[in-house]
Every structure is written in C-alpha cells, then in structure tokens.
Design an enzyme around this catalytic site. Structure first.
Site, PDB file in Angstrom:
ATOM      1  N   SER A   8       9.317   5.580  -3.081  1.00  0.00           N
ATOM      2  CA  SER A   8       9.176   4.591  -2.015  1.00  0.00           C
ATOM      3  C   SER A   8       8.112   5.086  -1.046  1.00  0.00           C
ATOM      4  O   SER A   8       8.030   6.298  -0.788  1.00  0.00           O
ATOM      5  CB  SER A   8      10.507   4.429  -1.279  1.00  0.00           C
ATOM      6  OG  SER A   8      10.306   3.798  -0.032  1.00  0.00           O
ATOM      7  N   GLY A  58       9.028  -4.736  -8.554  1.00  0.00           N
ATOM      8  CA  GLY A  58       9.884  -3.616  -8.932  1.00  0.00           C
ATOM      9  C   GLY A  58      11.341  -3.901  -8.625  1.00  0.00           C
ATOM     10  O   GLY A  58      11.672  -4.398  -7.545  1.00  0.00           O
ATOM     11  N   HIS A  73       2.343   4.806  -4.900  1.00  0.00           N
ATOM     12  CA  HIS A  73       2.980   5.870  -5.666  1.00  0.00           C
ATOM     13  C   HIS A  73       3.115   5.343  -7.086  1.00  0.00           C
ATOM     14  O   HIS A  73       2.672   4.217  -7.384  1.00  0.00           O
ATOM     15  CB  HIS A  73       4.327   6.270  -5.055  1.00  0.00           C
ATOM     16  CG  HIS A  73       5.226   5.099  -4.774  1.00  0.00           C
ATOM     17  ND1 HIS A  73       5.761   4.313  -5.774  1.00  0.00           N
ATOM     18  CD2 HIS A  73       5.650   4.548  -3.606  1.00  0.00           C
ATOM     19  CE1 HIS A  73       6.501   3.368  -5.245  1.00  0.00           C
ATOM     20  NE2 HIS A  73       6.445   3.471  -3.932  1.00  0.00           N
ATOM     21  N   VAL A 131      10.863   3.319 -10.730  1.00  0.00           N
ATOM     22  CA  VAL A 131      10.280   4.622 -11.079  1.00  0.00           C
ATOM     23  C   VAL A 131      10.843   5.645 -10.086  1.00  0.00           C
ATOM     24  O   VAL A 131      10.889   5.388  -8.874  1.00  0.00           O
ATOM     25  CB  VAL A 131       8.743   4.571 -11.011  1.00  0.00           C
ATOM     26  CG1 VAL A 131       8.144   5.937 -11.325  1.00  0.00           C
ATOM     27  CG2 VAL A 131       8.213   3.519 -11.978  1.00  0.00           C
ATOM     28  N   GLY A 145       0.804  -1.226   0.000  1.00  0.00           N
ATOM     29  CA  GLY A 145       0.000   0.000   0.000  1.00  0.00           C
ATOM     30  C   GLY A 145       0.831   1.268   0.000  1.00  0.00           C
ATOM     31  O   GLY A 145       2.017   1.244  -0.325  1.00  0.00           O
ATOM     32  N   LYS A 197      13.402  -1.818  -7.879  1.00  0.00           N
ATOM     33  CA  LYS A 197      13.791  -0.979  -6.730  1.00  0.00           C
ATOM     34  C   LYS A 197      14.246  -1.859  -5.560  1.00  0.00           C
ATOM     35  O   LYS A 197      15.198  -1.551  -4.864  1.00  0.00           O
ATOM     36  CB  LYS A 197      12.596  -0.105  -6.351  1.00  0.00           C
ATOM     37  CG  LYS A 197      12.437   0.231  -4.912  1.00  0.00           C
ATOM     38  CD  LYS A 197      13.117   1.526  -4.589  1.00  0.00           C
ATOM     39  CE  LYS A 197      13.048   1.976  -3.145  1.00  0.00           C
ATOM     40  NZ  LYS A 197      12.452   1.145  -2.169  1.00  0.00           N
ATOM     41  N   GLY A 213       5.485   4.067  -8.682  1.00  0.00           N
ATOM     42  CA  GLY A 213       6.168   2.771  -8.813  1.00  0.00           C
ATOM     43  C   GLY A 213       5.159   1.631  -8.781  1.00  0.00           C
ATOM     44  O   GLY A 213       5.169   0.736  -9.645  1.00  0.00           O
ATOM     45  N   HIS A 214       4.269   1.674  -7.777  1.00  0.00           N
ATOM     46  CA  HIS A 214       3.227   0.645  -7.695  1.00  0.00           C
ATOM     47  C   HIS A 214       2.292   0.716  -8.906  1.00  0.00           C
ATOM     48  O   HIS A 214       1.944  -0.297  -9.512  1.00  0.00           O
ATOM     49  CB  HIS A 214       2.353   0.856  -6.449  1.00  0.00           C
ATOM     50  CG  HIS A 214       3.082   0.789  -5.155  1.00  0.00           C
ATOM     51  ND1 HIS A 214       3.263   1.876  -4.346  1.00  0.00           N
ATOM     52  CD2 HIS A 214       3.666  -0.246  -4.514  1.00  0.00           C
ATOM     53  CE1 HIS A 214       3.922   1.517  -3.251  1.00  0.00           C
ATOM     54  NE2 HIS A 214       4.188   0.238  -3.332  1.00  0.00           N
TER      55      HIS A 214
HETATM   56  P1  AMP Z   1       5.925  -2.348  -1.445  1.00  0.00           P
HETATM   57  O1  AMP Z   1       4.537  -1.842  -1.318  1.00  0.00           O
HETATM   58  O2  AMP Z   1       6.962  -1.381  -1.004  1.00  0.00           O
HETATM   59  O3  AMP Z   1       6.103  -3.727  -0.842  1.00  0.00           O
HETATM   60  O4  AMP Z   1       6.187  -2.531  -2.990  1.00  0.00           O
HETATM   61  C1  AMP Z   1       5.320  -3.301  -3.790  1.00  0.00           C
HETATM   62  C2  AMP Z   1       5.977  -3.525  -5.125  1.00  0.00           C
HETATM   63  O5  AMP Z   1       6.226  -2.263  -5.746  1.00  0.00           O
HETATM   64  C3  AMP Z   1       7.335  -4.245  -5.002  1.00  0.00           C
HETATM   65  O6  AMP Z   1       7.472  -5.146  -6.085  1.00  0.00           O
HETATM   66  C4  AMP Z   1       8.304  -3.106  -5.118  1.00  0.00           C
HETATM   67  O7  AMP Z   1       9.576  -3.495  -5.596  1.00  0.00           O
HETATM   68  C5  AMP Z   1       7.582  -2.214  -6.119  1.00  0.00           C
HETATM   69  N1  AMP Z   1       8.099  -0.850  -6.056  1.00  0.00           N
HETATM   70  C6  AMP Z   1       8.270  -0.090  -4.950  1.00  0.00           C
HETATM   71  N2  AMP Z   1       8.825   1.091  -5.276  1.00  0.00           N
HETATM   72  C7  AMP Z   1       9.015   1.073  -6.617  1.00  0.00           C
HETATM   73  C8  AMP Z   1       9.556   2.001  -7.560  1.00  0.00           C
HETATM   74  N3  AMP Z   1      10.016   3.191  -7.194  1.00  0.00           N
HETATM   75  N4  AMP Z   1       9.602   1.634  -8.865  1.00  0.00           N
HETATM   76  C9  AMP Z   1       9.136   0.434  -9.256  1.00  0.00           C
HETATM   77  N5  AMP Z   1       8.607  -0.491  -8.414  1.00  0.00           N
HETATM   78  C10 AMP Z   1       8.549  -0.167  -7.118  1.00  0.00           C
END
Ligand code: AMP
Length: 269
Positions: free
Chosen positions: A177, A139, A27, A168, A24, A141, A29-30
């Site tokens: 992030s 991602g 942004h 991203v 959740g 990242k 990236g998600h």
């Molecule tokens: P999280 O919610 O932080 O667990 O991230 C969920 C997914 O989004 C994971 O696969 C992360 O690697 C991806 N993700 C997080 N930040 C970015 C970003 N800046 N660019 C691309 N993917 C991202």
C-alpha cells in the site's frame, strides 16, 4: 511512454485499451495491474491523480506520498504506453456532478470514511469518460472499492470490462500500500499481523468454528498486538456481514497501528 496532462490529448491508436487508475506512489501492486493490462490488451493507459474528493477533512490528502518522476519511470518499466496525470482543475473545473453509490458503499469503509466512496465513484466515472477504456483493472486489496465500482458500472451501463486482481503482498504478508510508507521501523513487521489474523480467522472458520466466534477471536488477537480494530467481519459480495459462509464471501479488516490506518481482506473459502 506518453505523458498526458489534458483531456484533449487522450487519443489512442487502438480500441482495446487497458486502463489502470491510481493515485501514484507506485509499488508492485500497481505495477502488476499495469503489466496485466498491457499483457491482456496490448495498450495500457494508467492515470496518476491524487483525488481530493475521496479524502475526508482530517485525512492525509496533503501529505499523501507524491513523486511523479519516480512513478513515471516505474510505469514505463511496467509497459505503460501512456500515463494521464491531470491537475485538479482538469478533472474538477466547474464540476457540478457527484456519483453516489449506495448499498455496497454504505458500511465498513463507507461508514468510517463518510463521502469517501462518493469521491471514488465520481473520479472513476470521470476517468472512464475521459479515457474511454475497453477494460479497467483494479486491485482486490480495496475490495469494497471493487464492489462499489462494479455497481456503478452496472447501474450506469458504462461500457467497460472490469478486472479485479489479487492483492500483491510483501514477503511477510503485509498488503502493499502507498500508505505503508508511513510505517516506521518495526511497525512494518507488526503490520503483517493484520494478514496473519485474517488467515487465523479463516483457518478457524474452515475447521468448523462459528464465523462470529472466529471473528471475535481475530479482533482480540489484533487488539493484543496493539492495533485499534475498526472492523473485522465476514461479508458477502453485497458487503453485508454474514454468519454462514456464502460463495464469494470475504473477510475484511480495518485497523490502526498508531496513526497509520491499514485495510486488508482475503477470500473466505
Ligand atoms: P491507489 O493508488 O491506492 O488508489 O491504488 C490504485 C489501484 O491499485 C487500485 O485499484 C488498488 O486497489 C490497486 N492496489 C493497491 N494496492 C494493491 C496491492 N497491494 N495489490 C494489488 N492491487 C493494489
């Protein structure tokens, strides 16, 4: 967009399902992962679950940013067809199994955050079992996380195609992030030095400098900007530190700016 809370509700109108697991605080990236999954597969399922088992006892589980309403709206705007947002009980009730990946999971994030990747591998294996996607999107990242999930899927013969997508970034280079929300005022600008340092180290290596020396200079650069550097290294795709470039090698970094811990990585070649 369907909002689903229970495993029993996870039925899909098609076999081609692109899945984006998240915690959740969405942004771009998600959202770009969701758009890609929708575009590639035609049907996109996202999950929203702040997974307690991947946080250490002194980490930010309690204060991790949560805003379901906002996230649901953003997911819908990115083309998500169904979002799975279970509670802790739904995922961990009477649970006796943990998935432990070794090798790729041992160093770097795994060394600094003991148990973190056990929590990640376990929840991703559970989500794969519950959602049964044909394709899953992550991602780059979180590069080491990608390597850990790739090992788990291979070793457990999990029938899913993995897709790892580029990071991203904000216009200043800072990797997007959910934890960037903890950065105050000028820290957001300063945090971009992490990315600039990765590019600085890469440029030096590409122009012939020894990896080790370029990495040391990168660490000094970040320290000079006030970061507490936890690691900065060139690694191969087994997450082993390397002294000569190899195909698929990357520069990985983790550093703290005040109390905010940031990670990033770029391809070395
Ligand atoms: P999280 O919610 O932080 O667990 O991230 C969920 C997914 O989004 C994971 O696969 C992360 O690697 C991806 N993700 C997080 N930040 C970015 C970003 N800046 N660019 C691309 N993917 C991202």
């Amino acid at each position: 967009m369907r909002i689903l809370r229970h495993v029993s509700e996870l039925t899909w109108p098609t076999d081609k399902v692109g899945f984006v697991p998240t915690m959740g605080a969405f942004h771009d990236g998600h959202l770009s992962l969701m758009r890609t999954a929708k575009n590639d597969c035609g049907y996109c399922v996202a999950s929203l679950f702040v997974n307690p088992t991947q946080f250490g006892p002194n980490e930010d589980f309690a204060k991790y940013p949560r805003n379901e309403e906002r996230d649901f709206e953003l997911a819908e705007s990115a083309g998500v067809d169904a979002i799975f947002a279970p509670d802790r009980e739904e995922v961990y009730r009477d649970s006796e199994t943990m998935v432990k990946v070794s090798g790729v999971a041992d160093g770097f994030e795994g060394a600094i955050r003991p148990g973190h990747f056990d929590g990640v591998a376990t929840v991703v294996a559970k989500l794969f079992g519950m959602v049964r996607p044909s394709d899953a999107y992550f991602g780059l990242k979180d590069y080491q996380q990608c390597r850990v999930i790739a090992s788990m899927v291979k070793d457990l013969f999990i029938p899913v195609s993995l897709h790892f997508r580029d990071t991203v970034r904000e216009s200043n280079g800072l990797a997007m992030s959910s934890r960037n929300a903890y950065l105050l005022g000028e820290e957001r600008d300063k945090a971009a030095e992490i990315y600039r340092t990765l590019v600085f180290v890469k440029d030096h290596i590409c122009s012939g400098k020894e990896i080790q020396q370029a990495v040391e200079e990168g660490k000094a650069r970040l320290t000079g900007f006030g970061f507490d550097v936890q690691y900065l290294a060139a690694v191969n795709n087994h997450m082993r530190a390397i002294e000569k470039s190899e195909p698929d090698s990357r520069l990985v970094v983790a550093a703290k700016l005040g109390s905010v811990r940031l990670i990033d990585n770029i391809a070395l070649l």
